[in-house]
Design an enzyme around this catalytic site. Structure first.
Site: not given
Ligand code: IPM
Ligand code: MG
Length: 356
Positions: A142, A191, A223, A247, A251
């Site tokens: 990032y 990884k 993975d 990240d 999710d």
């Molecule tokens: C998160 C989001 C952010 C990230 C984006 C919006 C830049 O996906 O906070 O998880 O990737 O960190």
């Molecule tokens: Mg995110």
């Protein structure tokens, strides 16, 4: 106690959830004799519209001067065409980096009332889902060098993924400390079969493990971790991982608990001034319709009370209020189940307030 909170209302449906979180904070302040004052700060799409910059220095300064920052979510279709360094997301990355928030804590736990909403089979859910992703937040790909250039008659793009030992050590420590307060299991996700950065992560983490003999430490390729999270999430207690893996996995972790609309997060660095935000996006498809789920933002406010202000009892009250509302069968659209009552964002705020 007196606390000043910087509020970033965010984009699309986000102001709706921040509004509800502020109502909850005000109620808590009133009940417990605290004074919360708010400083409005602008970041993301709203800041682009207002200042032509996703995070002007003055807005960052406001956040750094506050006791903590509460954010909804930023971004949306309106700003999608902008170049990478002018997008709303860049504001968020600069905010995290500017505040030195290297440690992002994203809990994945099942609310018993929402167990049916998990896409996983009941026998898997019944084993329990209660783990935390500790995500490194201001390093890695990032924040490495990004460039796109012409080479040999075509475009080439490069993103680099740097990590230094001290960056890994400070987040590794958070991983071990977090595990010590929980079930004492830490998994380093990486990884290392491909990446040098991952091999360095293992080296540093293995060294740290010596300082935490009580913690059962293990290592897993990312993975495989993605697979294990949906196959048997009960095996995890604390996962520590680099920025992008965190990240992605957070999710996935939120999805198996039923709804991303329920998951708060904290981001902290060397001081108690943190950034608290739901992990979900700004939900442009339902903006302005009073449909968005405010719970992740309200739980983020609770995390702020707990981790930055030392108000554990107050945070417990908010979490209990959310749980009581779920017990009553009140649901926003994203967590709607048969036999429950569908309500909007404001009504969800009302219901939680009524329990406080
Ligand atoms: C998160 C989001 C952010 C990230 C984006 C919006 C830049 O996906 O906070 O998880 O990737 O960190
Ligand atoms: Mg995110």
């Amino acid at each position: 106690m007196e606390k000043n909170i910087a509020l970033i209302y965010g984009d699309c449906a986000s102001p709706e959830i921040v509004t509800q979180a502020v109502r909850v904070l005000d109620k808590i302040a009133e009940k417990h004799g605290h004074t919360f004052t708010y400083t409005r700060a602008y970041m993301g799409g709203e800041a682009i519209d207002k200042f032509g910059d996703p995070l002007p220095q003055a807005e960052l300064d406001k956040c750094r001067a506050a006791d903590s920052v509460l954010l909804g979510a930023i971004g949306g279709p309106k700003w999608e065409g902008l170049p990478g360094d002018q997008r709303p997301e860049k504001g968020l990355l600069r905010l995290r980096a500017g505040m030195g928030l290297y440690s992002n804590n994203r809990p994945a736990r099942i609310w018993p009332q929402l167990a049916d909403a998990s896409p996983l089979k009941k026998q898997i859910v019944d084993r329990g889902i209660d783990f935390i992703v500790v995500r490194e937040l201001i390093g890695g790909v990032y924040f490495g060098e990004h460039k796109t250039f012409h080479q040999d008659g075509e475009l080439k793009a490069v993103d680099t993924m740097p990590y230094t030992e001290h960056e890994i050590e400070r987040i590794g420590r958070i991983g071990f400390e977090t595990a010590m307060k929980r079930r004492k299991k830490l998994t380093c996700v990486d990884k290392a079969n491909v990446l040098d950065t991952s091999r360095l992560w293992r080296r540093v983490l293995e060294q740290l493990a010596g300082e935490y003999p009580e913690v059962e430490f293990s290592e897993m390729f990312v993975d495989n971790a993605a697979m294990q999270i949906c196959k048997d999430p009960s095996q995890f207690d604390v996962i520590v991982t680099e920025n992008m893996f965190g990240d992605i996995l957070s999710d996935e972790a939120s999805e198996i608990t039923g709804s991303i609309g329920m998951v708060p997060s904290s981001s902290l660095g060397a001081t108690s001034c943190g950034l608290y935000e739901p992990i979900h996006g700004s939900a442009p498809d339902i903006a302005g319709q009073d449909k968005v789920n405010p719970i992740a933002c309200i739980l983020s406010a609770a995390m702020m009370l707990r981790y930055s202000f030392g108000m554990a009892a107050e945070a417990d009250e908010i979490e209990a209020a959310v749980s009581a509302v779920l017990d009553e069968g009140l649901r926003t659209a994203d967590i709607m189940q048969e036999g429950c009552r569908l309500i909007g964002c404001t009504a969800m705020g009302d219901a939680i307030l009524a329990k406080l």
